[in-house]
Scaffold this motif. Structure first.
Motif, short mmCIF file in Angstrom:
data_model
loop_
_atom_site.label_atom_id
_atom_site.label_comp_id
_atom_site.label_asym_id
_atom_site.label_seq_id
_atom_site.Cartn_x
_atom_site.Cartn_y
_atom_site.Cartn_z
N GLY A 192 9.84 152.34 97.64
CA GLY A 192 10.92 153.28 97.34
C GLY A 192 10.45 154.61 96.81
O GLY A 192 11.26 155.44 96.37
N GLY B 60 9.11 156.98 98.53
CA GLY B 60 9.26 158.05 99.52
C GLY B 60 7.96 158.39 100.22
O GLY B 60 7.75 159.55 100.61
N THR C 217 6.48 158.66 92.01
CA THR C 217 7.91 158.92 91.96
C THR C 217 8.50 158.27 90.72
O THR C 217 8.03 157.21 90.29
CB THR C 217 8.61 158.33 93.22
OG1 THR C 217 8.01 158.88 94.38
CG2 THR C 217 10.10 158.65 93.23
N THR D 264 14.28 156.80 90.16
CA THR D 264 14.55 157.32 91.50
C THR D 264 14.21 156.28 92.56
O THR D 264 14.95 156.10 93.54
CB THR D 264 13.73 158.61 91.75
OG1 THR D 264 14.13 159.61 90.81
CG2 THR D 264 13.94 159.13 93.16
N ALA D 265 13.09 155.59 92.38
CA ALA D 265 12.68 154.56 93.34
C ALA D 265 13.71 153.43 93.41
O ALA D 265 13.99 152.91 94.49
CB ALA D 265 11.31 154.01 92.97
N ASN E 173 16.53 154.74 95.46
CA ASN E 173 16.10 154.77 96.86
C ASN E 173 16.11 153.38 97.47
O ASN E 173 16.51 153.19 98.63
CB ASN E 173 14.69 155.36 96.97
CG ASN E 173 14.64 156.83 96.64
OD1 ASN E 173 15.67 157.51 96.63
ND2 ASN E 173 13.45 157.35 96.37
N ASN E 174 15.64 152.40 96.69
CA ASN E 174 15.55 151.03 97.18
C ASN E 174 16.93 150.47 97.53
O ASN E 174 17.10 149.79 98.55
CB ASN E 174 14.87 150.15 96.12
CG ASN E 174 14.62 148.74 96.59
OD1 ASN E 174 14.12 148.50 97.68
ND2 ASN E 174 14.98 147.77 95.75
N ASN F 287 19.50 152.15 98.46
CA ASN F 287 20.16 152.91 99.52
C ASN F 287 19.47 152.86 100.87
O ASN F 287 19.97 153.40 101.85
CB ASN F 287 20.28 154.39 99.09
CG ASN F 287 21.24 154.58 97.93
OD1 ASN F 287 22.17 153.79 97.75
ND2 ASN F 287 21.02 155.60 97.13
N ARG F 288 18.30 152.22 100.95
CA ARG F 288 17.59 152.21 102.22
C ARG F 288 17.87 150.93 103.01
O ARG F 288 18.47 149.99 102.49
CB ARG F 288 16.09 152.40 102.01
CG ARG F 288 15.37 151.30 101.25
CD ARG F 288 13.91 151.64 101.10
NE ARG F 288 13.15 150.54 100.51
CZ ARG F 288 11.83 150.50 100.50
NH1 ARG F 288 11.14 151.47 101.06
NH2 ARG F 288 11.20 149.49 99.94
N ASN G 168 9.67 163.68 93.28
CA ASN G 168 11.05 163.58 92.81
C ASN G 168 11.87 164.70 93.45
O ASN G 168 11.32 165.75 93.80
CB ASN G 168 11.11 163.69 91.29
CG ASN G 168 10.47 162.50 90.60
OD1 ASN G 168 10.57 161.37 91.07
ND2 ASN G 168 9.77 162.76 89.49
#
Length: 298
Positions: free
Chosen positions: A35, A37, A183, A187-188, A191-192, A194-195, A237
């Protein structure tokens, strides 16, 4: 100034390049927790167009495609490689099977399914076999392919074991590079969620803690034997990435103008003076890595 205050002007048209952009003989390990990126960084921050990208996630997708084509199944994998799977992991896989899921139907938003798929790939040893196939027959240093390894670096052996194999076929230490995509753990986690592929949260934590431990240890103590290329850290970030804007000042999606990175070592040379980067990187890790890593950092 470059290390202490990076402005949009300094960031303009910035891109990390390797080996003077030679189309052969270059290796890059792009490390970072799940996550973080890495895919975005590879596409937008690195000169990666001439590299073959080895991404385990792509291998997982190929396994699922083979199942949909009727050429592979969970039962076939277990029969051949079951000895490489821990009993508790095997129980999870069989539980998922009993629920009616086939390999190609695993839901990658379900952390248990993601873990099961990862376990099956590990049991098959696909990563090692695919690298062996890629390097087979290569003996001329001028034709060795540029390869980029997308890894979490949870364990240092994910780098050291591969470096040993690469050196045996002729890759030069000066052309083996490391880029850490650091990152914010928060945030990770976003991201995790939402992916397309959601990693279990305990595994997510392990990958970020492991990456921080591994890379911080490598740059502050010693790089692996056989690695003497450039080393960079990217702070990935959202607030550290500058995008191009249109005439009305609106961000143009996907058009990256610049980003924040810290050079730690140049290719063929030693680590830059620690007074230039160590305090800055320490601050980045302290502010972004999981608490279990940063709590006792000095």
């Amino acid at each position: 100034m470059i290390f202490e205050e990076i402005t949009e002007e300094i960031l303009n048209e910035k891109l990390i390049t390797y080996g003077n952009r030679k189309p052969y003989g270059q290796i890059v390990f792009v490390a970072g927790g799940a996550g973080s990126g890495k895919g975005f960084a590879i596409k937008n921050f690195l000169d990666s167009s001439s590299f073959k990208v080895r991404d385990v996630d792509e291998m997982k997708k190929q396994l699922q495609d083979l199942n949909r084509m009727g050429k592979l199944s969970i039962d076939v994998i277990i029969k051949k490689y079951g000895r490489n799977i821990k009993p508790k992991d095997l129980d999870l896989i069989k539980k998922i099977q009993k629920e009616g899921y086939k390999l190609g139907e695993l839901n990658l938003k379900n952390p248990d399914h993601v873990y099961a798929l990862h376990t099956l790939v590990d049991a098959m040893g696909i990563k090692d076999k695919s690298l062996t196939t890629l390097l087979s027959g290569k003996s001329n240093p001028d034709t060795l392919p540029n390869i980029l390894f997308d890894i979490t670096a949870k364990k240092v052996t994910s780098i050291t074991d591969v470096v040993t194999q690469l050196r045996k076929v002729g890759y030069k230490a000066d052309n083996i590079h490391l880029t850490w995509v650091l990152t914010s753990y928060v945030t990770a986690m976003v991201n995790n969620r939402n992916r397309d592929r959601m990693v279990p949260e305990d595994i997510l934590l392990q990958t970020h803690a492991g990456a921080a431990n591994t890379v911080w240890g490598l740059v502050t103590k010693a790089l692996p034997k056989g690695m003497n290329g450039r080393v960079d850290v990217i702070l990935n970030n959202p607030e550290n990435t500058v995008f191009y804007t249109d005439s009305e000042g609106r961000t143009i999606k996907g058009k990256v103008k610049g980003f924040l990175s810290l050079p730690v070592k140049k290719a063929k040379g030693g680590i830059f003076s620690e007074k230039l980067w160590k305090d800055k990187l320490f601050g980045w890790v302290k502010d972004n890595a999981p608490d279990e890593i940063t709590a006792n950092m000095e």
